[in-house]
Design a protein around this motif. Structure first.
Motif, PDB file in Angstrom:
ATOM      1  N   VAL A  77       0.320  25.883 -26.272  1.00  0.00           N
ATOM      2  CA  VAL A  77      -0.662  26.281 -25.270  1.00  0.00           C
ATOM      3  C   VAL A  77      -1.987  26.543 -25.968  1.00  0.00           C
ATOM      4  O   VAL A  77      -2.047  27.248 -26.975  1.00  0.00           O
ATOM      5  CB  VAL A  77      -0.188  27.545 -24.518  1.00  0.00           C
ATOM      6  N   PHE A  78      -3.068  25.967 -25.428  1.00  0.00           N
ATOM      7  CA  PHE A  78      -4.419  26.157 -25.943  1.00  0.00           C
ATOM      8  C   PHE A  78      -5.137  27.122 -25.001  1.00  0.00           C
ATOM      9  O   PHE A  78      -5.228  26.861 -23.802  1.00  0.00           O
ATOM     10  CB  PHE A  78      -5.180  24.827 -25.963  1.00  0.00           C
ATOM     11  N   ARG A  79      -5.668  28.220 -25.540  1.00  0.00           N
ATOM     12  CA  ARG A  79      -6.345  29.218 -24.708  1.00  0.00           C
ATOM     13  C   ARG A  79      -7.785  29.419 -25.169  1.00  0.00           C
ATOM     14  O   ARG A  79      -8.075  29.393 -26.359  1.00  0.00           O
ATOM     15  CB  ARG A  79      -5.635  30.563 -24.786  1.00  0.00           C
ATOM     16  N   PHE A  86      -5.453  23.903 -21.932  1.00  0.00           N
ATOM     17  CA  PHE A  86      -4.790  22.689 -22.389  1.00  0.00           C
ATOM     18  C   PHE A  86      -3.378  23.068 -22.778  1.00  0.00           C
ATOM     19  O   PHE A  86      -3.130  24.215 -23.184  1.00  0.00           O
ATOM     20  CB  PHE A  86      -5.532  22.150 -23.626  1.00  0.00           C
ATOM     21  N   LYS A  87      -2.429  22.149 -22.693  1.00  0.00           N
ATOM     22  CA  LYS A  87      -1.082  22.432 -23.161  1.00  0.00           C
ATOM     23  C   LYS A  87      -0.402  21.153 -23.605  1.00  0.00           C
ATOM     24  O   LYS A  87      -0.865  20.051 -23.309  1.00  0.00           O
ATOM     25  CB  LYS A  87      -0.260  23.163 -22.098  1.00  0.00           C
ATOM     26  N   TRP A  88       0.711  21.318 -24.332  1.00  0.00           N
ATOM     27  CA  TRP A  88       1.510  20.195 -24.807  1.00  0.00           C
ATOM     28  C   TRP A  88       2.979  20.558 -24.673  1.00  0.00           C
ATOM     29  O   TRP A  88       3.382  21.681 -24.959  1.00  0.00           O
ATOM     30  CB  TRP A  88       1.206  19.899 -26.272  1.00  0.00           C
ATOM     31  N   SER A  89       3.768  19.601 -24.227  1.00  0.00           N
ATOM     32  CA  SER A  89       5.228  19.760 -24.252  1.00  0.00           C
ATOM     33  C   SER A  89       5.803  18.432 -24.720  1.00  0.00           C
ATOM     34  O   SER A  89       5.198  17.376 -24.506  1.00  0.00           O
ATOM     35  CB  SER A  89       5.783  20.144 -22.887  1.00  0.00           C
ATOM     36  N   GLU A  90       6.974  18.491 -25.334  1.00  0.00           N
ATOM     37  CA  GLU A  90       7.542  17.265 -25.905  1.00  0.00           C
ATOM     38  C   GLU A  90       7.915  16.253 -24.834  1.00  0.00           C
ATOM     39  O   GLU A  90       7.926  15.057 -25.081  1.00  0.00           O
ATOM     40  CB  GLU A  90       8.731  17.590 -26.792  1.00  0.00           C
ATOM     41  N   LEU A  91       8.218  16.705 -23.639  1.00  0.00           N
ATOM     42  CA  LEU A  91       8.602  15.779 -22.567  1.00  0.00           C
ATOM     43  C   LEU A  91       7.410  15.100 -21.904  1.00  0.00           C
ATOM     44  O   LEU A  91       7.455  13.915 -21.603  1.00  0.00           O
ATOM     45  CB  LEU A  91       9.424  16.515 -21.502  1.00  0.00           C
ATOM     46  N   ARG A  92       6.338  15.850 -21.652  1.00  0.00           N
ATOM     47  CA  ARG A  92       5.212  15.313 -20.890  1.00  0.00           C
ATOM     48  C   ARG A  92       3.966  15.023 -21.713  1.00  0.00           C
ATOM     49  O   ARG A  92       3.057  14.367 -21.242  1.00  0.00           O
ATOM     50  CB  ARG A  92       4.821  16.284 -19.766  1.00  0.00           C
ATOM     51  N   ILE A  96      -4.419  18.767 -19.274  1.00  0.00           N
ATOM     52  CA  ILE A  96      -5.549  19.644 -18.979  1.00  0.00           C
ATOM     53  C   ILE A  96      -5.070  20.619 -17.918  1.00  0.00           C
ATOM     54  O   ILE A  96      -4.469  20.214 -16.928  1.00  0.00           O
ATOM     55  CB  ILE A  96      -6.749  18.845 -18.441  1.00  0.00           C
ATOM     56  N   VAL A  97      -5.356  21.893 -18.121  1.00  0.00           N
ATOM     57  CA  VAL A  97      -4.962  22.917 -17.151  1.00  0.00           C
ATOM     58  C   VAL A  97      -6.234  23.511 -16.556  1.00  0.00           C
ATOM     59  O   VAL A  97      -7.054  24.065 -17.278  1.00  0.00           O
ATOM     60  CB  VAL A  97      -4.116  24.028 -17.821  1.00  0.00           C
ATOM     61  N   LEU A  98      -6.385  23.364 -15.258  1.00  0.00           N
ATOM     62  CA  LEU A  98      -7.534  23.942 -14.562  1.00  0.00           C
ATOM     63  C   LEU A  98      -7.067  25.139 -13.742  1.00  0.00           C
ATOM     64  O   LEU A  98      -6.107  25.033 -12.983  1.00  0.00           O
ATOM     65  CB  LEU A  98      -8.190  22.913 -13.636  1.00  0.00           C
ATOM     66  N   ASN A 149      -6.918  24.802 -10.080  1.00  0.00           N
ATOM     67  CA  ASN A 149      -5.555  25.319  -9.953  1.00  0.00           C
ATOM     68  C   ASN A 149      -4.505  24.206 -10.032  1.00  0.00           C
ATOM     69  O   ASN A 149      -3.532  24.217  -9.278  1.00  0.00           O
ATOM     70  CB  ASN A 149      -5.399  26.131  -8.661  1.00  0.00           C
ATOM     71  N   ASN A 150      -4.717  23.248 -10.930  1.00  0.00           N
ATOM     72  CA  ASN A 150      -3.799  22.133 -11.136  1.00  0.00           C
ATOM     73  C   ASN A 150      -3.661  21.819 -12.619  1.00  0.00           C
ATOM     74  O   ASN A 150      -4.515  22.180 -13.423  1.00  0.00           O
ATOM     75  CB  ASN A 150      -4.300  20.865 -10.434  1.00  0.00           C
ATOM     76  N   THR A 151      -2.600  21.100 -12.948  1.00  0.00           N
ATOM     77  CA  THR A 151      -2.368  20.613 -14.297  1.00  0.00           C
ATOM     78  C   THR A 151      -2.379  19.097 -14.256  1.00  0.00           C
ATOM     79  O   THR A 151      -1.725  18.496 -13.399  1.00  0.00           O
ATOM     80  CB  THR A 151      -1.015  21.119 -14.830  1.00  0.00           C
TER      81      THR A 151
END
Length: 157
Positions: A77-79, A86-92, A96-98, A149-151
């Motif tokens: 997770v980037f804060r 911003f975030k990262w997961s191995e599956l997806r 960008i997180v708004l 309010n979306n990713t």
């Protein structure tokens, strides 16, 4: 170290640590994470029963990766000012997180999201047009409207 350089080093450090822990948890040595020659920006390591996390911090920026033993997965997770941008997961992959406020339309937030897009070689730029968020293609002809309010996963663009 400037912000752009910090993000570049943090992405490399977290990507390397994430792949090492996922590859073989038995051989993963958490004490190596604090070695500056191998993981340049990681300056915080912690763990409790079944969860291990490591973070890179610089001022109001925080990048934290968390390994969960129960699911055998890592999330990063980037804060910016304690708000996830911003975030990262191995599956997806990366996303960008708004959030739900006008904060995600500020010049500072746009600059940081654009730094990350540029470092990941994504040919989009995060902008606001008439107070509405968009992703513009490299040549400016592609315009993808975004909503607060979306990713938005970068693999889906």
């Amino acid at each position: 170290m400037g912000i752009f350089e910090f993000y570049g080093n943090a992405i490399r450090s977290h990507k390397k640590a994430n792949s090492e822990i996922l590859e073989n948890i038995a051989k993963f040595d958490i004490n190596r994470l604090t070695k500056r020659d191998q993981f340049k920006t990681i300056n915080e390591v912690s763990g409790v029963k079944g969860i291990t996390s490591w973070a890179s911090r610089k001022g109001s920026l925080s990048i934290r990766s968390t390994y969960t033993a129960a699911t055998r997965s890592v999330k990063t997770v980037f804060r910016l000012h304690n708000n996830v941008i911003f975030k990262w997961s191995e599956l997806r992959g990366y996303a960008i997180v708004l959030g739900d406020s006008k904060l995600w339309q500020s010049a500072t937030t746009k600059r940081h999201i654009n730094y990350l897009l540029r470092l990941l070689f994504i040919d989009f730029k995060y902008v606001t047009i008439n107070n509405k968020p968009y992703l513009l293609g490299a040549n400016g002809s592609t315009r993808k409207p975004l909503e607060l309010n979306n990713t938005y996963y970068l693999n889906d663009l």
